[in-house]
Scaffold this active site. Structure first.
Site, PDB file in Angstrom:
ATOM      1  N   ARG A  96       0.836  -1.203   0.000  1.00 31.01           N
ATOM      2  CA  ARG A  96       0.000   0.000   0.000  1.00 31.01           C
ATOM      3  C   ARG A  96       0.875   1.260   0.000  1.00 31.01           C
ATOM      4  NH1 ARG A  96      -4.857   1.847   4.148  1.00 31.01           N
ATOM      5  NH2 ARG A  96      -4.840   4.036   3.568  1.00 31.01           N
ATOM      6  N   ASN A 150     -10.626  -4.257  -0.401  1.00 33.77           N
ATOM      7  CA  ASN A 150     -10.619  -3.163  -1.373  1.00 33.77           C
ATOM      8  C   ASN A 150      -9.738  -3.507  -2.578  1.00 33.77           C
ATOM      9  OD1 ASN A 150     -12.313  -1.128  -0.439  1.00 33.77           O
ATOM     10  ND2 ASN A 150     -10.835  -0.445   1.066  1.00 33.77           N
ATOM     11  N   CYS A 172     -18.928  -2.532   2.200  1.00 34.46           N
ATOM     12  CA  CYS A 172     -18.043  -1.414   2.544  1.00 34.46           C
ATOM     13  C   CYS A 172     -18.603  -0.713   3.777  1.00 34.46           C
ATOM     14  CB  CYS A 172     -17.989  -0.445   1.365  1.00 34.46           C
ATOM     15  SG  CYS A 172     -16.994   1.030   1.665  1.00 34.46           S
ATOM     16  N   HIS A 203     -17.164   3.555  -3.038  1.00 40.55           N
ATOM     17  CA  HIS A 203     -16.385   4.772  -2.788  1.00 40.55           C
ATOM     18  C   HIS A 203     -16.787   5.903  -3.731  1.00 40.55           C
ATOM     19  CE1 HIS A 203     -12.938   2.654  -0.402  1.00 40.55           C
ATOM     20  NE2 HIS A 203     -14.124   2.510   0.140  1.00 40.55           N
ATOM     21  N   TYR A 258     -15.286  10.030  -0.164  1.00 44.21           N
ATOM     22  CA  TYR A 258     -14.334   9.694  -1.228  1.00 44.21           C
ATOM     23  C   TYR A 258     -14.520  10.568  -2.462  1.00 44.21           C
ATOM     24  CZ  TYR A 258     -12.121   5.641   0.908  1.00 44.21           C
ATOM     25  OH  TYR A 258     -11.363   4.826   1.712  1.00 44.21           O
TER      26      TYR A 258
END
Length: 451
Positions: A96, A150, A172, A203, A258
């Site tokens: 990440r 995700n 989510c 998102h 988001y």
């Protein structure tokens, strides 16, 4: 459903697992989970051991007849499973960090579900989810897979577009956070029935109506958020910037946090670049939080989920996961906000799209809610753009082709140059080589400058 209720959690060494277990303990009277299997990979063995020990202490304290198991053998765990939850991170938080750092080094937003970072998380994740699905089809074909991994929208799109597996629901915590925010700011009690008309992509969701005991209270909510009297819902992993009053009133919709990456792209990039030049990205913050959490988890006196877990950015995660399982197991026909293909229910988008929207959940899974049959025309362009990106990304994840990666990057509204897309593709493919086995041939060519 069998009386013996078995749940398998893949990514069981995750810092979120205690919250998931807390959710099962809290609901034991109606969701009698008898076995919870925590599955992880060798790199996650240490975390798995710590989580397993904490889970055992939590179960003992709660006094419920739930047995927790841990294993690195996924196929062994899946035998006779009723539900499989997936909460995995291929390459862990170090991957990440690359997803965030590399785009920022080229002046682009680095984020784990959007833009170049989101694409590469998808490229690493989708093949692993497909392997899990193959195992589920072979070992426990009647199990439901509840995916929290995700990028959940991209993963759900890939599963329904490229496999025949139908018992898959993407979940989510963002819609749940929005729901909690609405309950809070409207001063609702537990006895108030709250229904929300939510639509869009993972998102990238918008709320277009809020019903309290059957009466719309959307206008007052929208006015409160637009005027700044009510602080809009946000999540721990996104900088808290308010949307402009003009935008909220013009949309006449409530966007999730988001959407700051699209409506405040310049500001969000400036904030992230500032952090990057100081040497920090969100993944480092998360690694620090994780380190502290696991130190807490190790304490043999700890027998509950610690409140510090909320700093991790996944608040209400267990409520979302456990309530979805609960609704299916008990055929509740209850309202939830999940990712599924809508099969033509929504009239003004392609019928095969997987979307995130208000659904009714019961024994047969999730059905789009009869109240939501149109997506608001004002935001359809943006939704089409991101869906095009998701579709291209899911194809690239399977093909392992350089040009498919390039296409997905160029379709993202967060990447603004075809030359930069090429730079990002090369650099990120090489950086993530270990986690992209199906790109081996492509990466080999990159190393010998054949692209």
């Amino acid at each position: 459903m069998s009386q013996k209720l078995k749940v398998v959690t893949i990514g069981g060494g995750s810092s979120y697992t205690p919250e998931l277990l807390e959710g099962f303990i809290k609901r034991y009277h109606e969701l009698p989970v008898s076995e919870l299997w925590l599955v992880d990979v060798e790199e996650g063995q240490e975390k798995l051991d710590i989580i397993f020990a904490l889970c055992q202490r939590m179960v003992k304290k709660a006094g419920v007849p739930l047995k927790v198991y841990k294993t690195l053998n996924r196929r062994e765990a899946l035998r006779d499973a009723d539900f499989v939850t997936t909460q995995l991170r291929v390459g862990q938080l170090k991957a990440r960090e690359l997803d965030e750092r590399i785009p920022l080094s080229h002046g682009y937003l680095g984020q784990e579900t959007n833009g170049a970072g989101g694409l590469f998380k998808g490229l690493r994740t989708i093949p692993v989810i497909f392997d899990i699905i193959k195992d589920v089809e072979a070992i426990c074909p009647n199990a439901w897979v509840i995916n929290f991994t995700n990028p959940a929208g991209m993963v759900t799109e890939a599963v329904y577009r490229h496999t025949g597996f139908k018992r898959f629901i993407g979940v989510c915590n963002i819609p749940i956070s929005m729901k909690m925010f609405i309950r809070d700011v409207l001063g609702l009690t537990d006895s108030d029935a709250l229904a929300i008309d939510l639509f869009g992509l993972n998102h990238m969701v918008f709320i277009k109506d809020v019903l309290v005991n059957g009466t719309s209270r959307f206008a007052e909510l929208l006015d409160g958020v637009a005027s700044g009297r009510l602080k809009a819902s946000t999540v721990k992993n996104i900088f808290d910037l308010p949307f402009s009053e003009g935008l909220i009133r013009a949309l006449n919709l409530l966007p999730c946090s988001y959407l700051l990456y699209y409506f405040k792209q310049k500001e969000m990039l400036a904030i992230e670049m500032g952090e990057y030049y100081k040497g920090g990205v969100r993944a480092q913050v998360v690694q620090q939080v994780e380190k502290q959490l696991f130190e807490l988890y190790k304490d043999p006196a700890l027998k509950d989920k610690p409140k510090e877990l909320e700093q991790r950015g996944g608040a209400y995660y267990s409520d979302a996961a456990c309530e979805v399982i609960n609704a299916i197991y008990n055929d509740k026909q209850a309202e939830h906000y999940v990712n599924i293909p809508h099969h033509g229910h929504v009239k003004n988008i392609p019928p095969e799209w997987a979307v995130e929207m208000t659904c009714i959940l019961g024994r047969n899974g999730a059905m789009p809610h009869p109240r939501v049959t149109q997506f608001d025309e004002k935001v359809l362009g943006l939704i089409h753009t991101i869906k095009g990106f998701e579709v291209a990304a899911s194809k690239a994840a399977l093909s392992g082709e350089f040009n498919d990666v390039l296409l997905a990057l160029n379709l993202s509204p967060l990447v603004h140059s075809d030359r930069d897309a090429e730079l990002l593709a090369r650099e990120m493919l090489l950086a993530h080589e270990k986690w992209l086995p199906n790109f081996a041939e492509c990466i080999g060519k990159l190393k010998t400058s054949q692209y």
